[in-house]
Design a protein around this motif. Structure first.
Motif, short mmCIF file in Angstrom:
data_model
loop_
_atom_site.label_atom_id
_atom_site.label_comp_id
_atom_site.label_asym_id
_atom_site.label_seq_id
_atom_site.Cartn_x
_atom_site.Cartn_y
_atom_site.Cartn_z
N ALA A 69 7.52 6.41 -11.04
CA ALA A 69 6.71 6.12 -12.07
C ALA A 69 6.45 7.50 -12.82
CB ALA A 69 5.47 5.54 -11.61
N LYS A 70 6.20 7.55 -13.90
CA LYS A 70 5.98 8.86 -14.73
C LYS A 70 4.42 8.96 -15.12
CE LYS A 70 10.04 10.27 -14.39
NZ LYS A 70 10.18 11.22 -13.09
N VAL A 71 3.88 8.00 -15.10
CA VAL A 71 2.33 8.11 -15.48
C VAL A 71 1.49 7.38 -14.48
CG1 VAL A 71 3.04 8.32 -17.95
CG2 VAL A 71 2.59 6.04 -17.15
N ALA A 96 0.10 15.52 -11.63
CA ALA A 96 0.58 15.52 -12.79
C ALA A 96 1.10 16.86 -13.33
CB ALA A 96 -0.23 14.77 -14.10
N GLY A 97 1.93 16.78 -14.38
CA GLY A 97 2.30 17.93 -14.92
C GLY A 97 1.42 18.03 -16.30
N PRO A 146 4.28 10.32 -6.60
CA PRO A 146 3.63 9.22 -6.61
C PRO A 146 2.14 9.22 -6.04
CG PRO A 146 5.12 8.89 -5.04
CD PRO A 146 5.34 10.36 -5.62
N ALA A 147 1.33 8.15 -6.59
CA ALA A 147 -0.08 8.34 -5.93
C ALA A 147 -0.32 7.09 -5.14
CB ALA A 147 -0.99 7.75 -7.24
N ARG A 148 -0.52 7.27 -3.86
CA ARG A 148 -0.38 6.43 -2.92
C ARG A 148 -1.64 5.87 -2.48
NH1 ARG A 148 4.90 6.24 -2.40
NH2 ARG A 148 5.93 7.93 -1.60
N GLU A 149 -1.72 4.37 -2.31
CA GLU A 149 -2.92 3.63 -1.83
C GLU A 149 -3.44 4.25 -0.64
OE1 GLU A 149 -4.34 -0.78 -0.63
OE2 GLU A 149 -2.20 -0.28 -1.35
N ASP A 172 -6.56 3.30 -5.34
CA ASP A 172 -6.78 2.06 -4.81
C ASP A 172 -5.29 1.40 -4.92
OD1 ASP A 172 -9.54 2.61 -4.56
OD2 ASP A 172 -9.91 1.14 -6.26
N ALA A 173 -5.22 -0.10 -4.66
CA ALA A 173 -4.03 -0.75 -4.81
C ALA A 173 -3.50 -0.72 -5.80
CB ALA A 173 -4.50 -2.05 -4.24
N MET A 174 -1.95 -0.96 -6.00
CA MET A 174 -1.46 -0.88 -7.25
C MET A 174 -1.81 -1.97 -8.30
SD MET A 174 2.71 -0.90 -7.44
CE MET A 174 2.92 0.28 -6.26
N GLY A 175 -2.04 -3.24 -7.87
CA GLY A 175 -2.49 -4.30 -8.90
C GLY A 175 -3.59 -4.79 -8.47
N GLY A 176 -3.87 -5.89 -9.40
CA GLY A 176 -5.44 -6.36 -8.94
C GLY A 176 -6.52 -5.75 -9.85
N GLU A 177 -7.73 -6.45 -9.50
CA GLU A 177 -9.11 -5.62 -9.91
C GLU A 177 -9.38 -4.59 -9.19
OE1 GLU A 177 -10.66 -6.12 -12.88
OE2 GLU A 177 -8.84 -7.10 -13.47
N HIS A 178 -10.24 -3.73 -9.60
CA HIS A 178 -10.78 -2.47 -8.97
C HIS A 178 -11.81 -2.91 -8.21
CE1 HIS A 178 -12.25 1.40 -7.98
NE2 HIS A 178 -13.29 1.25 -8.79
N ALA A 179 -12.29 -2.74 -7.05
CA ALA A 179 -13.58 -3.00 -6.32
C ALA A 179 -14.55 -2.05 -7.08
CB ALA A 179 -13.51 -2.75 -4.89
#
Length: 183
Positions: A69-71, A96-97, A146-149, A172-179
């Protein structure tokens, strides 16, 4: 004076606390008190807040990114406890750059667009602004890694009046709603 475990045990026989609390209400009261005490002692461990002058930054977070991923995006809540407005003028992220402040919106035709806020983002006096998915956010571009959970990464936020503050984004996790983490 020497300590003897046997003498200590004789002083407080097994079942001592329960034998002193005869009614269920007393036992429930003790349990509630113990939980409240535990919460009070550990709340600072959960807290994920930062401060710059009159600005409070509540729970900076991002989502995990897939390999390549780039963003990525950063979210948080900005609370202005001061008597005059301030402005978030820039941000950085060690992953990030390039980092920018963005706004996402939907036009009258239902087309979603995203634009950089070149003049930054105003935080009204005595007010707050939530940077959240589908709205204002920090855009991390040209990702270096990468940003890792479950991990976190450092960054800075610079305000017109309050200055620059170092923050840490939890991932946080890649998908779904943020707690909701208190924001």
């Amino acid at each position: 004076m020497t300590f003897s475990a046997r003498a200590f045990a004789r002083s407080f026989p097994l079942g001592w606390p329960a034998s002193r609390l005869r009614s269920p209400e007393e036992r429930i009261g003790l349990a509630v008190f113990a939980l409240a005490l535990l919460f009070a002692m550990t709340h600072s461990l959960w807290a994920h807040e930062f401060k710059a002058g009159d600005i409070e930054i509540v729970h900076p977070w991002s989502r995990a990114t897939p390999e390549g991923a780039k963003v990525a995006a950063g979210y948080l809540v900005l609370k202005n406890h001061g008597g005059s407005p301030d402005r978030l003028v820039s941000a950085t992220g060690e992953v990030a750059g390039v980092t920018q402040i963005h706004e996402m919106g939907v036009d009258a035709n239902g087309v979603m667009s995203m634009k950089q806020l070149a003049d930054g983002l105003e935080i009204p006096a005595g007010g707050e602004v939530a940077l959240k998915p589908g709205s204002f956010h920090i855009m991390f571009m040209d990702l270096r890694k990468p940003a890792r959970e479950g991990q976190s990464f450092k960054g800075t936020l610079t305000f017109e009046k309050a200055g620059t503050v170092e923050v840490e984004y939890s991932v946080d996790a890649m998908g779904g709603e943020h707690a909701d983490h208190g924001g």
